[in-house]
Design an enzyme around this catalytic site. Sequence first.
Site, PDB file in Angstrom:
ATOM      1  CE  LYS A   1      -4.115  -1.886   1.888  1.00  0.00           C
ATOM      2  NZ  LYS A   1      -5.300  -1.978   2.846  1.00  0.00           N
TER       3      LYS A   1
ATOM      4  NE  ARG B   1      -7.686  -8.182   1.580  1.00  0.00           N
ATOM      5  CZ  ARG B   1      -6.969  -7.523   0.288  1.00  0.00           C
ATOM      6  NH1 ARG B   1      -6.060  -6.582   0.486  1.00  0.00           N
ATOM      7  NH2 ARG B   1      -7.863  -7.414  -1.013  1.00  0.00           N
TER       8      ARG B   1
END
Length: 265
Positions: free
Chosen positions: A203, A238
Amino acid sequence: MGVVNITPDSFSDGGRYLDPKAAIAHGRRLVDEGADLLDLGAESTRPGAPPLPERDELARLMPVLEGLSGLGVPLSVDTRKPGVMRAALAAGADMINDVAGFRSRAAVEAVAGSRAALVVMHMQGDPSTMQAAPAYRDVVAEVGAWLLQQADSLRTAGVAGPRIVLDPGIGFGKTVEHNVALLQALPRIGDATGPWLVGLSRKSLIGALTGQADPARRLAGSLAGALAAAARGAAILRVHDVAATREALAVWSALGPASRAGEAR
Ligand code: HH2
């Protein structure tokens, strides 16, 4: 939790697994690499992503959900739509991962009568606008309180507490400082104590901390983030890069956190 993005536009791997055969092969590979569960998503929720009609989401998702069932690992479906939740549960999904945190009555009703695990993620706003100007008075207190409120409304609808997993929603309506504050607060965010799912793989938080602009080249930073989240008690990580995360976790857990090493002496 290995990520299978059946999308043309996901921020780090959009288009690679849009073809159902490619997505199924990718899911199988992630399990071979050591994933304990898979998260199938057919709608990108990257900042600025436009909403996807339900029938298009179902058309992408269902062949892959069916193709990966019977693999021996639980299957999670990442969706915000009650209609997709119902169809996924009818097809045997083991977990529903809602990045909107079951905000709508319809979403709660879609999942309450099932036996599936439920991921309640915090997001300020929605993907089309969430990174415009995220603002909180006290991000840790507010995110924690909101997650507990959503978990309460699921329990009121009949969901047993152990089915519920909480997620601070890294990058969803948050600045770098907000994300760092939430991760540093773990394992307790405000009054919420988990169990926690953390998704920070590739991210922009990792890009901001490392200076690495290309999401596909954020592996080293993502591994460091995964270990920091594990050290703070995250139950589920995740990740896009399962094999590398497994290796990092194997070394980290063999060497043990400093306090455990101290106890053993
Ligand atoms: N992050 C993404 C998607 N779904 N679900 C949970 N519970 N937690 C997360 O942090 C999370 C999530 C975004 O990552 P990705 O699926 O790779 O990208 P995109 O939304 O562009 O498909």
